[in-house]
Write an enzyme that holds these catalytic residues in place. Structure first.
Site, PDB file in Angstrom:
ATOM      1  N   LYS A 174      61.311  15.521  87.645  1.00  0.00           N
ATOM      2  CA  LYS A 174      61.792  16.684  86.936  1.00  0.00           C
ATOM      3  C   LYS A 174      61.558  17.824  87.639  1.00  0.00           C
ATOM      4  O   LYS A 174      60.026  18.601  87.469  1.00  0.00           O
ATOM      5  CB  LYS A 174      61.042  16.592  85.310  1.00  0.00           C
ATOM      6  N   GLU A 249      47.911  19.254  90.873  1.00  0.00           N
ATOM      7  CA  GLU A 249      47.799  20.198  91.859  1.00  0.00           C
ATOM      8  C   GLU A 249      48.156  21.317  91.020  1.00  0.00           C
ATOM      9  O   GLU A 249      49.057  21.735  90.935  1.00  0.00           O
ATOM     10  CB  GLU A 249      48.789  19.871  93.162  1.00  0.00           C
ATOM     11  N   CYS A 283      50.175  28.800  96.076  1.00  0.00           N
ATOM     12  CA  CYS A 283      48.867  28.348  95.373  1.00  0.00           C
ATOM     13  C   CYS A 283      47.766  28.631  96.139  1.00  0.00           C
ATOM     14  O   CYS A 283      46.469  28.824  95.696  1.00  0.00           O
ATOM     15  CB  CYS A 283      49.057  26.902  94.714  1.00  0.00           C
ATOM     16  N   GLU A 383      44.981  33.873  88.756  1.00  0.00           N
ATOM     17  CA  GLU A 383      45.971  33.878  89.700  1.00  0.00           C
ATOM     18  C   GLU A 383      47.329  34.576  89.401  1.00  0.00           C
ATOM     19  O   GLU A 383      47.753  34.647  88.263  1.00  0.00           O
ATOM     20  CB  GLU A 383      46.514  32.663  89.734  1.00  0.00           C
TER      21      GLU A 383
END
Length: 476
Positions: A174, A249, A283, A383
């Site tokens: 997906k 992750e 990331c 973040e």
């Protein structure tokens, strides 16, 4: 894969070796122009059911395929990526705004490197070993559900698909609905390479619909997810209903510790580059620059000078280093954090809220540097996923390590020191999955993953291959 109506492209599901129409549609928008460039179907439970059934049906035969043939297939897919690299790079630039130079080198180069890496280690991998009177064998985990993000839309897919194929698993992917087009190109590449029907499937849709249907499906043996922490938590929760394996992750808030004897020119240049990479939509980006209090002002001045070299603009222009954010939603998120940083009392050294001069449309933000950032500020803890650097002063080495470890994340980081030995000692104290010392280069064979809320499990190389394997003991 595609049919064209007017100026838009319609992309379908890829299930059991054939293109499948779907109900509903999701617009794919070019963030530089705001124009819809494609549509993908809004898949859900029915499409996921069909794809999982196809993957289950194909599993036994694929798992029994000789290892050498599975490795050859991964290398054939890599060659297909290489042959269509220009098309892939153009697609990534259009769907999520990655500058064309970066798209052609990194966005295409990384999946080629990681697939070659996992293929190369397969022969020497310990598929079996003897422990006393036991034969320990490693077997494919089964059907893998993969959910991938928009920031590296092909690399994040291949980082899961390549080792899963080598392991003998079948896959239902997906992809992100923000940047789904390269998944369709990859499906075409797998067909041209001769991958059997059902081994690799693509279902388009949103996370709450297609993603949750995949994570909860009893026919899926493992979920491999890359994305945000909240979404990762939800995948873990939904997958718990069938006690399937989950590899996550997730995000990061990586610290770049510059020690008092470091080469400041190197530390600032590489540090800013790793913060602004892919428009900060990475990331592992080093978004916190930790410097000795006595060097703070000097480092800020150097960083501002370097930041001026980062041209913002049309991502199809070869000179552009920072394109738009991936979407208008992401632009608003990043701009909101910049506004928050100002309200928290951080000092603006470069950039700031609002659009860059001359860019009144498109999902553009101003590359921003904050100085004098305190560890308790939101811009130092959360973040942002944009080109925003927080320069943070520290008193001594112990405080630097304490600040570096004082977030819920632990994905990446860096140390710059006068000697490799000193840098290595500090790197060992950082609670994070990977650390670069004095600009150490990315290694596609090294394990990639995080501590704490940056996730569970590892990708890439031998460690990434192990994620897709079960371990069986046979007593003789």
């Amino acid at each position: 894969m595609e049919t064209t109506t007017g100026t838009e492209t319609l992309t379908r599901h890829w299930i059991d070796g054939a293109w499948q129409e779907g109900s509903g549609s999701i617009a794919v928008v070019n963030p530089a122009t705001g124009q819809t460039i494609a549509e993908v179907p809004a898949g859900g439970k029915a499409e996921v059911d069909a794809a999982v059934m196809a993957a289950r049906h194909a599993f036994n035969r694929w798992a029994a395929t000789p290892l050498a043939d599975r490795v050859a297939m991964v290398l054939a897919i890599r060659e297909g990526i290489k042959a269509r690299s220009g098309e892939i790079a153009t697609s990534i630039t259009a769907e999520m705004g990655s500058p064309t130079k970066f798209a052609n080198t990194v966005q295409v180069g990384m999946p080629m490197a990681t697939s070659k890496g996992v293929a190369g280690l397969a022969e020497s991998f310990p598929w079996t070993e003897e422990i006393g009177n036991s034969l320990v064998v490693r077997e494919p985990v089964g059907v893998v559900g993969a959910v991938t993000p928009w920031n590296y839309p092909l690399h994040q897919v291949v980082a899961k698909v390549a080792p899963a194929l080598v392991a003998g698993c079948t896959i239902v992917l997906k992809p992100s609905e923000v940047a789904p087009l390269t998944a369709g190109i990859l499906a075409e590449i797998t067909r041209e390479a001769g991958l059997p029907a059902g081994v690799f499937n693509v279902v388009h849709g949103t996370g709450p619909e297609a993603g949750e249907a995949l994570a909860s499906h009893p026919g899926v043996d493992m979920m491999s997810f890359t994305g945000s922490v909240p979404a990762g938590r939800r995948v873990q929760e939904v997958a718990a209903g069938t006690v399937k394996r989950v590899a996550l992750e997730l995000g990061g808030k990586s610290a770049n510790i510059v020690l008092d004897d470091a080469d400041l020119t190197q530390a600032v240049k590489l540090g800013l580059g790793n913060c602004f990479i892919n428009g900060g939509q990475t990331c592992t980006a080093w978004t916190r620059l930790l410097v000795p209090q006595s060097l703070h002002d000097q480092v800020v001045e150097m960083a501002v000078e370097q930041a001026a070299k980062y041209t913002v603009g049309d991502p199809t222009d070869e000179s552009t280093r920072i394109g738009p954010m991936s979407s208008e939603r992401q632009r608003e998120r990043v701009d909101g954090y910049i506004t928050t940083g100002v309200s928290e009392g951080a000092e603006l050294a470069a950039g700031g809220p609002g659009r860059p001069d001359g860019l009144d449309s498109g999902a553009y933000v101003r590359p921003t540097i904050f100085s004098g950032v305190r560890p308790d500020m939101r811009i130092a803890q959360e973040e942002i996923f944009g080109p925003v650097l927080s320069v943070m002063p520290y008193a001594d080495e112990d405080e630097a390590v304490e600040i570096a470890n004082a977030t819920v994340y632990g994905l990446a980081g860096a140390v710059f020191a006068g000697s490799q030995e000193r840098g290595l000692e500090v790197a060992k104290r950082m609670r994070t999955g990977q650390v670069d010392v004095n600009g150490g280069q990315f290694n596609p064979l090294a394990p990639f993953g995080g501590y704490k809320q940056s996730g569970t499990g590892r990708e890439l190389g031998r460690y990434g291959l192990e994620e897709f394997l079960e371990v069986k003991s046979i007593q003789l």
